[in-house]
Design an enzyme around this catalytic site. Structure first.
Site, PDB file in Angstrom:
ATOM      1  N   HIS A  70      -7.618  -5.381  -0.538  1.00  0.00           N
ATOM      2  CA  HIS A  70      -6.419  -4.569  -0.369  1.00  0.00           C
ATOM      3  C   HIS A  70      -5.435  -5.159   0.639  1.00  0.00           C
ATOM      4  CE1 HIS A  70      -4.005  -0.957  -0.528  1.00  0.00           C
ATOM      5  NE2 HIS A  70      -4.095  -0.815   0.781  1.00  0.00           N
ATOM      6  N   SER A 129       0.824  -1.205   0.000  1.00  0.00           N
ATOM      7  CA  SER A 129       0.000   0.000   0.000  1.00  0.00           C
ATOM      8  C   SER A 129       0.865   1.265   0.000  1.00  0.00           C
ATOM      9  CB  SER A 129      -0.958  -0.047   1.187  1.00  0.00           C
ATOM     10  OG  SER A 129      -1.925   0.970   1.122  1.00  0.00           O
ATOM     11  N   ASP A 184      -8.951  -3.213  -5.663  1.00  0.00           N
ATOM     12  CA  ASP A 184      -8.884  -4.104  -4.504  1.00  0.00           C
ATOM     13  C   ASP A 184      -9.811  -3.654  -3.374  1.00  0.00           C
ATOM     14  OD1 ASP A 184      -7.624  -1.932  -3.272  1.00  0.00           O
ATOM     15  OD2 ASP A 184      -5.616  -2.769  -3.457  1.00  0.00           O
TER      16      ASP A 184
END
Length: 534
Positions: free
Chosen positions: A414, A182, A389
């Protein structure tokens, strides 16, 4: 899921691992070191008391979370340094360094017992990699950081440089494989742009997972206007309120750096939409849909948050939309856009797909339009979604702007793709763990190894019934390992008598192992649990 049912599934997964494991996990001294870098909210943060030196975990914790969060983590941005400073002058925020940095990014609330999976971060990947032969402090390391800060804050860049050097030395001067998740991908890319020589000296491969290279526009727009929740389910009753989180995010440079990247040519540009009531002829009013592009939406943020304030230590602290942070974030975007991959470093990009992902945001509707922008924070946003996601759109994650060895989409959520078996197979291949996999193909890996997980739950006359179907596909180059051409069917059942804390319950499961065929063996589990509805 009922605890008994979960116990059965974990037992079966353990059985399958043992059944297909030629030897016990070992420490492989030949592996190159791996450094794991988390994303936003992915590091444990401790508050250090300046008077007595004691440390207290303030992120993540369940009990007393909201009060400690407001007291110790709320902050104000200092434009002269680019740092957001904690409001409490008696404490400072640090990241624990235990277990070579892995402690801070493993389980974010180590005190949790029930529902611990909700605060797992890199936990499953760490366990998996240790099973491959990695060793904490020798070939496996973590880099936690204060995620409130800018991804290019010099203090963070200095810490990352020292971490790379220490990992390099601890592993016997081997070059490092960096795996980021991320927002951690933005931090790594900022460092690579600003300190390319150091990055090239110490890094061999960089694998970015679910990185919002061009922002997460829908998710961040609603976060700045309404706040965000990191925990779902029953834990919300004990965790950080959405309002408390909102007040923090408004002063976080990292959040502004996750906004839609200006200058990027989206296939469908993200917008902020508002249903507004407009006066017509002084007597009647019309409801119209207004649309604002990325730069225009800044004026909406400014007006909507003009009167925003938080009470801290008996004093009202103004917290409007921070234009100084926005200016800082624009420079960060410029640095990210100009980053170049050093010639000796290989880059891989894994991104999540197949989930509706916020892209544009709309507030109000024809029946309930927005009359006062300062009340926008109380409106529930609706999203126009694209593929991604659930947090980062595919288009953003793929637009790394670098020469990639591979870009692979993995169907998944995610955070969830960090423990996805398809991601693990890719990592083993790229990190050169064990023998090369003859069946490895990252593009259609999910076709080679299909996995099914289905769960249903319902209540009936005071009884809770939960059923689960889960399937595994075992791949082996040994086609003759199982000479029997018939399916193996086994059953297992467990029960719980019940006590003051837990109701009586029973769980049963059937495991079917099909014959091996062309190096593949299919395993199917059907399980059901029955318990008294508490």
């Amino acid at each position: 899921m009922a605890l008994l049912l979960e116990e059965i599934i974990r037992s079966v997964e353990l059985l399958l691992r043992l059944r297909n494991q030629e030897k016990k996990p070992y420490v492989d001294p030949n592996l190159d070191p791996v450094l794991l870098v988390p994303g936003i909210a992915g590091s444990i943060l401790n508050a250090v008391d300046h008077e007595n030196g004691t440390e207290e975990r303030v992120w993540v914790r369940i009990f007393g979370a909201d009060r400690e969060f407001r007291t110790k983590l709320w902050s104000k941005f200092d434009p002269s340094t680019g740092k957001t400073i904690t409001l409490d002058p008696k404490t400072s925020i640090v990241v624990p360094e235990d277990r070579a940095g892995l402690y801070a990014i493993d389980v974010l609330d180590p005190d949790m017992i029930i529902g611990a999976e909700g605060v797992y971060y890199f936990h499953e990947m760490i366990v998996e990699m240790i099973g491959w032969g990695f060793q904490e402090g020798k070939t496996l390391f973590g880099f936690g950081y204060d995620f409130r800060q800018s991804n290019r804050l010099q203090e963070t860049m200095d810490h990352f440089a020292k971490k790379l050097e220490s990992v390099y030395k601890a592993s016997g001067e081997k070059k490092i494989n960096v795996i980021s998740h991320s927002m951690g991908g933005l931090l790594v890319k900022c460092f690579m742009s600003l300190h390319s020589d150091i990055f090239e000296k110490y890094v061999k491969n960089w694998i970015a997972v679910a990185a919002p290279f061009r922002g997460a526009p829908g998710y961040i727009t609603s976060a700045l206007l309404n706040g965000m929740s990191f925990v779902n389910g029953w834990e919300q009753n004990f965790f950080i309120s959405k309002w408390s989180m909102h007040q923090l995010l408004i002063e976080c440079p990292s959040i502004y750096e996750l906004m839609c990247c200006p200058g990027f040519e989206w296939q469908l540009p993200p917008v902020l939409e508002l249903w507004r009531e407009k006066q017509s002829n002084g007597e009647t009013s019309d409801v119209v849909l207004e649309s604002y592009c990325t730069l225009e939406s800044v004026n909406v943020f400014k007006e909507a948050l003009a009167s925003n304030a938080a009470m801290y230590d008996g004093e009202a602290i103004p917290l409007p939309f921070n234009r100084a942070i926005m200016t800082w974030a624009h420079e960060t975007h410029r640095i990210l856009s100009s980053a170049k991959l050093p010639p000796q470093v290989k880059f891989y990009n894994i991104y999540g797909t197949n989930l509706d992902t916020p892209h544009s945001v709309c507030y109000g509707n024809e029946k309930m339009p927005v009359k006062d922008l300062t009340k926008l924070r109380y409106f529930q946003p609706t999203y126009i979604c694209v593929d991604g996601d659930g947090t980062v759109p595919v288009e953003s994650a793929m637009a790394d702007g670098l020469k990639a060895e591979a870009r692979v989409g993995v169907p998944g959520e995610h955070r969830g793709i960090l423990n996805d078996h398809r991601v693990f197979r890719m990592l083993k291949q790229w990190l050169k763990v064990g023998e090369p996999d003859p069946l490895y193909n990252p593009i259609n890996d999910y076709v080679i190894i299909p996995t099914t997980f289905e769960m249903e739950r319902h209540h009936e006359k005071g009884i809770e019934v939960t059923s689960v179907k889960e399937e595994w596909e075992i791949i082996s180059s040994d086609n003759d390992r199982n000479g029997d051409d018939t399916a193996c069917v086994s059953s297992i059942s467990i029960s719980q008598a019940g006590n003051d804390q837990n109701p009586p319950a029973e769980a049963r499961a059937t495991l079917v192992v099909l014959p091996q065929n062309d190096g593949r063996q299919h395993v199917e589990l059907n399980a059901v649990s029955v318990s008294v509805d508490t």
